[in-house]
Design a protein around this motif. Sequence first.
Motif, mmCIF file in Angstrom:
data_model
loop_
_atom_site.group_PDB
_atom_site.id
_atom_site.type_symbol
_atom_site.label_atom_id
_atom_site.label_comp_id
_atom_site.label_asym_id
_atom_site.label_seq_id
_atom_site.Cartn_x
_atom_site.Cartn_y
_atom_site.Cartn_z
ATOM 1 N N ARG A 5 50.838 42.492 46.422
ATOM 2 C CA ARG A 5 49.565 42.980 45.870
ATOM 3 C C ARG A 5 48.795 41.825 45.229
ATOM 4 O O ARG A 5 47.596 41.684 45.455
ATOM 5 N N ASN A 6 49.472 41.000 44.440
ATOM 6 C CA ASN A 6 48.814 39.857 43.814
ATOM 7 C C ASN A 6 48.306 38.875 44.852
ATOM 8 O O ASN A 6 47.223 38.305 44.697
ATOM 9 N N ALA A 7 49.064 38.653 45.914
ATOM 10 C CA ALA A 7 48.621 37.745 46.974
ATOM 11 C C ALA A 7 47.346 38.277 47.630
ATOM 12 O O ALA A 7 46.414 37.509 47.899
ATOM 13 N N ARG A 8 47.297 39.584 47.881
ATOM 14 C CA ARG A 8 46.085 40.181 48.459
ATOM 15 C C ARG A 8 44.904 40.068 47.491
ATOM 16 O O ARG A 8 43.782 39.751 47.906
ATOM 17 N N LEU A 9 45.161 40.342 46.212
ATOM 18 C CA LEU A 9 44.094 40.215 45.214
ATOM 19 C C LEU A 9 43.584 38.776 45.116
ATOM 20 O O LEU A 9 42.378 38.546 45.033
ATOM 21 N N ASN A 10 44.499 37.817 45.130
ATOM 22 C CA ASN A 10 44.106 36.407 45.065
ATOM 23 C C ASN A 10 43.167 36.058 46.215
ATOM 24 O O ASN A 10 42.123 35.423 46.015
ATOM 25 N N GLU A 11 43.525 36.464 47.424
ATOM 26 C CA GLU A 11 42.682 36.168 48.594
ATOM 27 C C GLU A 11 41.353 36.899 48.530
ATOM 28 O O GLU A 11 40.309 36.342 48.880
ATOM 29 N N ALA A 38 42.462 31.199 43.976
ATOM 30 C CA ALA A 38 42.214 32.135 42.884
ATOM 31 C C ALA A 38 43.566 32.718 42.499
ATOM 32 O O ALA A 38 44.356 33.092 43.365
ATOM 33 N N ARG A 39 43.828 32.789 41.217
ATOM 34 C CA ARG A 39 45.101 33.328 40.721
ATOM 35 C C ARG A 39 44.825 34.443 39.719
ATOM 36 O O ARG A 39 44.259 34.205 38.658
ATOM 37 N N SER A 44 46.322 41.633 35.757
ATOM 38 C CA SER A 44 45.029 41.699 36.472
ATOM 39 C C SER A 44 43.825 41.664 35.540
ATOM 40 O O SER A 44 42.755 42.149 35.886
ATOM 41 N N SER A 45 43.978 41.084 34.370
ATOM 42 C CA SER A 45 42.863 41.030 33.429
ATOM 43 C C SER A 45 42.036 39.755 33.561
ATOM 44 O O SER A 45 40.882 39.726 33.149
ATOM 45 N N LEU A 46 42.615 38.715 34.140
ATOM 46 C CA LEU A 46 41.919 37.434 34.295
ATOM 47 C C LEU A 46 42.178 36.852 35.680
ATOM 48 O O LEU A 46 43.216 37.114 36.285
#
Length: 72
Positions: A5-11, A38-39, A44-46
Motif C-alpha cells: 500500500r505504501n509503495a502504491r501511495l509513494n508512486e 516520494a515517501r 500517511s500524514s506526511l
Amino acid sequence: MTHHRNARLNEQFKREIARVISVKVRDPRVGRVLITEARVTADSSLVRVFFRSLEEAPGPDDGVLLEEGRHL
C-alpha cells in the motif's frame, strides 16, 4: 500488505506532485524539475518529496520556491 500500500501511495504521490508542478506552478524562477521519489510516512500524514533540477545551471532557489508552493 502495508508495504504494498505504501509503495502504491509513494508512486501515486510522485506522479500527482509532478503533474501539479507542471500544470499549476507558473513561477518563472522555478526551472524544470524531476520528482525522483516520494515517501509517505507510516501513518500517511506526511510525504517527503525528493527532486532534482533538469536545468543546465540549476537555480539555488528551486527548493525554496517549491517549498512556497507546497499548499497546492
